[in-house]
Write an enzyme that holds these catalytic residues in place. Structure first.
Site, PDB file in Angstrom:
ATOM      1  N   ASN A  14       0.822  -1.208   0.000  1.00  0.00           N
ATOM      2  CA  ASN A  14       0.000   0.000   0.000  1.00  0.00           C
ATOM      3  C   ASN A  14       0.853   1.254   0.000  1.00  0.00           C
ATOM      4  O   ASN A  14       2.058   1.202   0.287  1.00  0.00           O
ATOM      5  CB  ASN A  14      -0.870   0.077   1.282  1.00  0.00           C
ATOM      6  CG  ASN A  14      -1.909  -1.002   1.361  1.00  0.00           C
ATOM      7  OD1 ASN A  14      -2.402  -1.490   0.352  1.00  0.00           O
ATOM      8  ND2 ASN A  14      -2.245  -1.390   2.583  1.00  0.00           N
ATOM      9  N   ALA A  45       4.280  -5.877   2.255  1.00  0.00           N
ATOM     10  CA  ALA A  45       5.497  -5.143   1.917  1.00  0.00           C
ATOM     11  C   ALA A  45       6.291  -4.783   3.172  1.00  0.00           C
ATOM     12  O   ALA A  45       7.527  -4.863   3.183  1.00  0.00           O
ATOM     13  CB  ALA A  45       5.133  -3.875   1.135  1.00  0.00           C
ATOM     14  N   THR A 220       1.418 -11.516  20.211  1.00  0.00           N
ATOM     15  CA  THR A 220       2.081 -10.279  20.608  1.00  0.00           C
ATOM     16  C   THR A 220       1.172  -9.490  21.545  1.00  0.00           C
ATOM     17  O   THR A 220      -0.046  -9.437  21.356  1.00  0.00           O
ATOM     18  CB  THR A 220       2.445  -9.428  19.385  1.00  0.00           C
ATOM     19  OG1 THR A 220       1.255  -9.130  18.639  1.00  0.00           O
ATOM     20  CG2 THR A 220       3.427 -10.167  18.485  1.00  0.00           C
ATOM     21  N   LEU A 221       1.796  -8.880  22.565  1.00  0.00           N
ATOM     22  CA  LEU A 221       1.051  -8.198  23.626  1.00  0.00           C
ATOM     23  C   LEU A 221       1.500  -6.746  23.802  1.00  0.00           C
ATOM     24  O   LEU A 221       1.359  -6.183  24.882  1.00  0.00           O
ATOM     25  CB  LEU A 221       1.229  -8.964  24.947  1.00  0.00           C
ATOM     26  CG  LEU A 221       0.844 -10.443  24.930  1.00  0.00           C
ATOM     27  CD1 LEU A 221       1.271 -11.118  26.230  1.00  0.00           C
ATOM     28  CD2 LEU A 221      -0.655 -10.603  24.702  1.00  0.00           C
ATOM     29  N   GLY A 252       3.924  -4.421  14.356  1.00  0.00           N
ATOM     30  CA  GLY A 252       3.600  -5.838  14.288  1.00  0.00           C
ATOM     31  C   GLY A 252       4.161  -6.486  13.034  1.00  0.00           C
ATOM     32  O   GLY A 252       4.616  -7.639  13.064  1.00  0.00           O
ATOM     33  N   ASP A 253       4.166  -5.754  11.925  1.00  0.00           N
ATOM     34  CA  ASP A 253       4.745  -6.273  10.689  1.00  0.00           C
ATOM     35  C   ASP A 253       6.255  -6.418  10.817  1.00  0.00           C
ATOM     36  O   ASP A 253       6.842  -7.382  10.311  1.00  0.00           O
ATOM     37  CB  ASP A 253       4.416  -5.348   9.522  1.00  0.00           C
ATOM     38  CG  ASP A 253       2.936  -5.207   9.288  1.00  0.00           C
ATOM     39  OD1 ASP A 253       2.187  -6.149   9.602  1.00  0.00           O
ATOM     40  OD2 ASP A 253       2.514  -4.134   8.804  1.00  0.00           O
TER      41      ASP A 253
END
Length: 300
Positions: A14, A45, A220-221, A252-253
Site C-alpha cells: 500500500n 510489503a 504479541t502483547l 507488528g509487521d
C-alpha cells in the site's frame, strides 16, 4: 548474482497516508491534524522489508497499480534489495491505507485494497514456485493465501491480520501463527465454530489454540511482550523492550518479518521472537512504518 531466497512474502503493498494529530476523532467528529506523510506500507510489503533488513534474502510477491503510488509503494523494498520480479502491475489502483496517529502513538487505520484484491489463488499459482519460509497476512484474498500455502516447501508464518475466514486445515498449516491478543481470540472463535469471542486471559487462549493442533504460536502483547507456544513445550511469556513509543504503525509487521528472517537463519522460535521484539521496539520510536525500520543490526 541473486542470493538464494530465504523468505518469500506473498501479500499486500500500500501507500500509507498518515495524519498526525493530538487525539483521534470520535464518530462524526472532525479533528485538525498537525501534519501528514505519504509513505510505503501494506502488511506484506512491510514484512518483506523487515525480513530483508533482519538479514534474510527476501522476495515479495504481490500487486500494485499502474499509477504514481506504485513507485512509492515499492521504493524502499527496491532500495534495500528485496526481489520484486513477481510483483504484478494491474489495472486496479495501488492499495491505500489511511492512518490517523495521536500523540500517545495510538492509531486507527482504514485500508482500500485496490490491486491487493487481485492477489487471488489464480494469480499466486501463475506466479510459480515459492522459495524459503513463506509469510502470509490477511490483506489479500483467502484464495491467494491458500494457493501460497499449497505451494510452500518450507515452514509457513501466518500473520492472519486482519482476521479473515480461513478453513481449519489451512489455519493449522501455520508454524507459527503470529497474531495479537484480539486476533487470537477471533481465530479461536473460528476454530471453535463459535459466534462469541473469548475474553479469557491470553495464556488461556494460547493454550486453547494449541489444543486445536497448531504447531506453534506467537501472541504479541504490545508493551507486555509476547507469548510463545510450541507443541510439547510450556507456553513462555517473553518481556518487551521498554521504549517510549511515538508511532506503533507497522510494528507488528516488523516483528513478523524479523521472526521469519531469524527462523530462516536457524534460530528457534523463542530466540527469533526475542530478536523480533528488539527489532520492533526500534521501529516505534519513529513515525511511519517502513521508514522507521532499522537499517543496521548493530544495536540488536
Amino acid at each position: 548474482m541473486q542470493q538464494d531466497i530465504q523468505v518469500t512474502i506473498v501479500g499486500s503493498s500500500n501507500v500509507d497516508i498518515t495524519a498526525l494529530m493530538a487525539r483521534l476523532p470520535g464518530p462524526g467528529e472532525t479533528v485538525l491534524a498537525d501534519s501528514y506523510q505519504l509513505s510505503p506500507g501494506g502488511k506484506g510489503a512491510n514484512q518483506a522489508l523487515a525480513a530483508q533488513l533482519a538479514g534474510a534474502a527476501t522476495e515479495f510477491i504481490g500487486a500494485v497499480g499502474q499509477d504514481s503510488h506504485s513507485e512509492v509503494a515499492l521504493g524502499q523494498l527496491d532500495e534495500e534489495g528485496v526481489k520484486l520480479d513477481r510483483v504484478a502491475r494491474t489495472i486496479e489502483p495501488t492499495g491505500v491505507a489511511i492512518i490517523q496517529v495521536d500523540s500517545g502513538a495510538e492509531n486507527s487505520i482504514a485500508v482500500v485494497s485496490g490491486a491487493n484484491s487481485t492477489v487471488t489463488g489464480e494469480a499466486v499459482k501463475a506466479a510459480g514456485a515459492i522459495e524459503g519460509i513463506l509469510v502470509l497476512q490477511g490483506e489479500i484474498p483467502a484464495s491467494g493465501i491458500k494457493a501460497a500455502m499449497d505451494a510452500a516447501t518450507d515452514r509457513i508464518v501466518l500473520n492472519l491480520a486482519p482476521v479473515i475466514e480461513l478453513e481449519r486445515d489451512y489455519l493449522l498449516k501455520a508454524n507459527p501463527l503470529v497474531v495479537n491478543e484480539h486476533e487470537a481470540a477471533l481465530i479461536l472463535a473460528q476454530l471453535d465454530g463459535s459466534e462469541s469471542i473469548s475474553t479469557e486471559a491470553e495464556p488461556v487462549i494460547a493454550q486453547k489454540l494449541m489444543d486445536h493442533g497448531l504447531a506453534s504460536l506467537v501472541i504479541t502483547l504490545g508493551a507486555n511482550g509476547c507469548l510463545v507456544a510450541e507443541q510439547g513445550s510450556e507456553i513462555q511469556q517473553l518481556p518487551a523492550v521498554k521504549v517510549k513509543a511515538v508511532d506503533t504503525t507497522g510494528a507488528g509487521d516488523a516483528f513478523t518479518g524479523a521472526v521469519a528472517a531469524r527462523l530462516a537463519q536457524g534460530e528457534d522460535l523463542a530466540e527469533a521472537a526475542v530478536f523480533a521484539g528488539r527489532f520492533a521496539a526500534l521501529t516505534v520510536q519513529a513515525h511511519g512504518a517502513q521508514a522507521s525500520y532499522p537499517r543496521s543490526l548493530e544495536n540488536l
